[in-house]
Write a protein that holds these residues in place. Sequence first.
Motif, mmCIF file in Angstrom:
data_model
loop_
_atom_site.group_PDB
_atom_site.id
_atom_site.type_symbol
_atom_site.label_atom_id
_atom_site.label_comp_id
_atom_site.label_asym_id
_atom_site.label_seq_id
_atom_site.Cartn_x
_atom_site.Cartn_y
_atom_site.Cartn_z
ATOM 1 N N ILE A 124 0.864 -1.184 0.000
ATOM 2 C CA ILE A 124 0.000 0.000 0.000
ATOM 3 C C ILE A 124 0.905 1.240 0.000
ATOM 4 O O ILE A 124 2.072 1.143 0.385
ATOM 5 C CB ILE A 124 -0.955 0.015 1.240
ATOM 6 C CG1 ILE A 124 -0.134 -0.104 2.543
ATOM 7 C CG2 ILE A 124 -1.977 -1.102 1.142
ATOM 8 C CD1 ILE A 124 -0.969 0.002 3.824
ATOM 9 N N PRO A 125 0.376 2.404 -0.426
ATOM 10 C CA PRO A 125 1.245 3.583 -0.461
ATOM 11 C C PRO A 125 1.678 4.047 0.930
ATOM 12 O O PRO A 125 0.944 3.874 1.903
ATOM 13 C CB PRO A 125 0.392 4.667 -1.141
ATOM 14 C CG PRO A 125 -0.982 4.150 -1.192
ATOM 15 C CD PRO A 125 -0.961 2.676 -0.970
ATOM 16 N N ILE A 126 2.863 4.643 0.970
ATOM 17 C CA ILE A 126 3.379 5.193 2.229
ATOM 18 C C ILE A 126 3.617 6.691 2.054
ATOM 19 O O ILE A 126 4.083 7.135 0.993
ATOM 20 C CB ILE A 126 4.666 4.456 2.687
ATOM 21 C CG1 ILE A 126 5.214 5.044 3.995
ATOM 22 C CG2 ILE A 126 5.745 4.460 1.635
ATOM 23 C CD1 ILE A 126 6.284 4.185 4.654
ATOM 24 N N VAL A 127 3.271 7.457 3.082
ATOM 25 C CA VAL A 127 3.499 8.909 3.078
ATOM 26 C C VAL A 127 4.443 9.237 4.232
ATOM 27 O O VAL A 127 4.225 8.782 5.363
ATOM 28 C CB VAL A 127 2.164 9.686 3.232
ATOM 29 C CG1 VAL A 127 2.415 11.188 3.338
ATOM 30 C CG2 VAL A 127 1.219 9.385 2.076
ATOM 31 N N ASN A 128 5.470 10.016 3.939
ATOM 32 C CA ASN A 128 6.446 10.425 4.949
ATOM 33 C C ASN A 128 5.921 11.633 5.732
ATOM 34 O O ASN A 128 5.762 12.724 5.188
ATOM 35 C CB ASN A 128 7.760 10.772 4.232
ATOM 36 C CG ASN A 128 8.830 11.301 5.168
ATOM 37 O OD1 ASN A 128 8.630 11.359 6.383
ATOM 38 N ND2 ASN A 128 9.966 11.695 4.602
ATOM 39 N N LEU A 129 5.676 11.435 7.014
ATOM 40 C CA LEU A 129 5.143 12.517 7.867
ATOM 41 C C LEU A 129 6.238 13.282 8.593
ATOM 42 O O LEU A 129 5.947 14.025 9.499
ATOM 43 C CB LEU A 129 4.185 11.927 8.908
ATOM 44 C CG LEU A 129 3.008 11.113 8.419
ATOM 45 C CD1 LEU A 129 2.136 10.716 9.592
ATOM 46 C CD2 LEU A 129 2.195 11.881 7.396
ATOM 47 N N LEU A 130 7.471 13.074 8.241
ATOM 48 C CA LEU A 130 8.690 13.705 8.778
ATOM 49 C C LEU A 130 9.687 12.598 9.089
ATOM 50 O O LEU A 130 9.369 11.623 9.771
ATOM 51 C CB LEU A 130 8.433 14.518 10.053
ATOM 52 C CG LEU A 130 9.639 15.244 10.699
ATOM 53 C CD1 LEU A 130 9.207 16.556 11.360
ATOM 54 C CD2 LEU A 130 10.340 14.369 11.725
ATOM 55 N N SER A 131 10.860 12.787 8.545
ATOM 56 C CA SER A 131 11.970 11.861 8.823
ATOM 57 C C SER A 131 13.176 12.736 9.152
ATOM 58 O O SER A 131 13.110 13.964 9.010
ATOM 59 C CB SER A 131 12.236 10.998 7.585
ATOM 60 O OG SER A 131 12.806 11.789 6.569
ATOM 61 N N PRO A 132 14.295 12.144 9.562
ATOM 62 C CA PRO A 132 15.460 12.994 9.846
ATOM 63 C C PRO A 132 15.893 13.815 8.634
ATOM 64 O O PRO A 132 16.417 14.914 8.796
ATOM 65 C CB PRO A 132 16.546 11.974 10.211
ATOM 66 C CG PRO A 132 15.801 10.784 10.702
ATOM 67 C CD PRO A 132 14.523 10.739 9.913
ATOM 68 N N SER A 133 15.629 13.305 7.418
ATOM 69 C CA SER A 133 16.141 14.039 6.255
ATOM 70 C C SER A 133 15.089 14.874 5.524
ATOM 71 O O SER A 133 15.457 15.682 4.675
ATOM 72 C CB SER A 133 16.798 13.077 5.266
ATOM 73 O OG SER A 133 15.800 12.339 4.600
ATOM 74 N N SER A 134 13.812 14.697 5.805
ATOM 75 C CA SER A 134 12.845 15.536 5.068
ATOM 76 C C SER A 134 11.486 15.663 5.747
ATOM 77 O O SER A 134 11.129 14.867 6.629
ATOM 78 C CB SER A 134 12.699 15.029 3.626
ATOM 79 O OG SER A 134 11.944 13.853 3.582
ATOM 80 N N HIS A 135 10.768 16.687 5.316
ATOM 81 C CA HIS A 135 9.402 16.938 5.808
ATOM 82 C C HIS A 135 8.576 17.404 4.606
ATOM 83 O O HIS A 135 8.163 18.551 4.508
ATOM 84 C CB HIS A 135 9.449 18.000 6.910
ATOM 85 C CG HIS A 135 8.215 18.030 7.771
ATOM 86 N ND1 HIS A 135 7.143 17.179 7.593
ATOM 87 C CD2 HIS A 135 7.876 18.828 8.833
ATOM 88 C CE1 HIS A 135 6.211 17.443 8.486
ATOM 89 N NE2 HIS A 135 6.631 18.438 9.255
ATOM 90 N N PRO A 136 8.323 16.477 3.676
ATOM 91 C CA PRO A 136 7.763 16.871 2.383
ATOM 92 C C PRO A 136 6.334 17.423 2.436
ATOM 93 O O PRO A 136 5.994 18.345 1.682
ATOM 94 C CB PRO A 136 7.812 15.574 1.556
ATOM 95 C CG PRO A 136 7.811 14.477 2.573
ATOM 96 C CD PRO A 136 8.569 15.023 3.751
ATOM 97 N N CYS A 137 5.484 16.877 3.327
ATOM 98 C CA CYS A 137 4.089 17.361 3.392
ATOM 99 C C CYS A 137 4.064 18.812 3.867
ATOM 100 O O CYS A 137 3.297 19.640 3.353
ATOM 101 C CB CYS A 137 3.271 16.500 4.347
ATOM 102 S SG CYS A 137 3.139 14.792 3.831
#
Length: 309
Positions: A124-137
Motif C-alpha cells: 500500500i502507499p506510504i506517506v512520509n510525515l517527517l523523517s530525519p532528512s525531510s518533511h515533504p508534506c
Amino acid sequence: MRNFINLKDIPAKDLRKILTDAKTRKNKRKKLNTLDADKDRPLKGKLLIQMYEKQSSRTRLSFHIAINQLGAGSITVKASELHLGKGGESLADTAKILSTYGDGFLLRTDSDKKIEDFCKNLTIPIVNLLSPSSHPCQVLSDVFTIEEIKNKPISKLNLCWIGDCNNVLNSLIAASVKFGFNLNVGCPKNYSPPKFVMDWVKKNKRKINIFNDPKKAATNADVVFSDKVVSLNDKGNKAKKIKDFKNYRINSSLMKVTRPKSIFLHCLPRGNEVSEDVFLGKQSRVWQQALNRVHVQKSILLYSFGKLR
Ligand code: CP
Ligand code: NVA
C-alpha cells in the motif's frame, strides 16, 4: 499507487497537480464543517493508518481532518503500542499486516532507513510525515500557502531561510529546484546544508545561496522562513548549537531588510529563533500556514492513490 517520501523524487508536474487540486478542493468546501466530507468522497471506504515514533500536534490533527474530508477513515498508532516497537515482530511482517488491514500507511519516524524498509515490504502507499532528512508534506503545503498569500507563482518570489539546515530546509531546497524559486539560506559556518543535498542541487543545474550573515540572506526576501534550532532528531550538544545560532534570531530589525510586503512563516513548534513580536506580528502567517496542511495533504493522499483529477 505512489509513495510520497521526498519532494526531490516526485516530478515537478505532479507536485503542481497536487497544488492545483488542493486549491480547487479548498475553494469548493468553504461552507462545510471541519469533518464534513468533500462531495465526491474520493477515498470512501479506505482505511489509512498513521504511525508516530515522534511527537506531533499539527501533522497528526491535520491528517485526521484531511482523511475524514476525503471520506476515508483513519487509525493512529504509536510504534510502542505495536509488537514492532518492542522488537517482538519484524518490520516485514508488520508491513504485511498493515497492507492486509489498511489502504495507506502514514509514518513519522526517526529513521530514513525504516521508511525505505517499509517501502520494500508494503503493498500500500506510504506517506512520509517527517523523517530525519525531510518533511515533504509540510513544505509542499508551505508552497501552497505562499502562492495563496502572494497570488503569484512561487518562481517569481525570493525565499529566505534563517536557521538550522535540517529536514524542513532539505525539503525546501528540493522544492526550490522543482518549482524554480530563489532561495537564500542564512546559517552559521558549520551548519550549511549537507554536501549530498548541495550536489543534488548542482546536478539539477540550480543554485542555493548560502550566507553567514542573516541580514544579507534576508535582503529583499518576499518570504522569511524558520524552524527550531534543535530538531526532534538532534543528538548533538544542544546548548552549544543554540549558542551558535544566537545571532540568527529573526526579529523586527532583520525583517526591515526584506521586501515591504514580506511574510514570515514557521512550521512550528517554535523556540527562541524568532522574536515574539515577529511571530505574532502583522507579517506572520503561521496559523494560515498550519491550516493549509489539511488541504494540501488531501491532495497528496489522492496523488498516492492515483486519484488526482
Ligand atoms: N509542523 C509540524 O509538522 O508540526 P508537528 O510536529 O506538530 O506535527
Ligand atoms: N525540524 C523539526 C520540524 C518539526 C516539525 C524537527 O524535525 O523536529
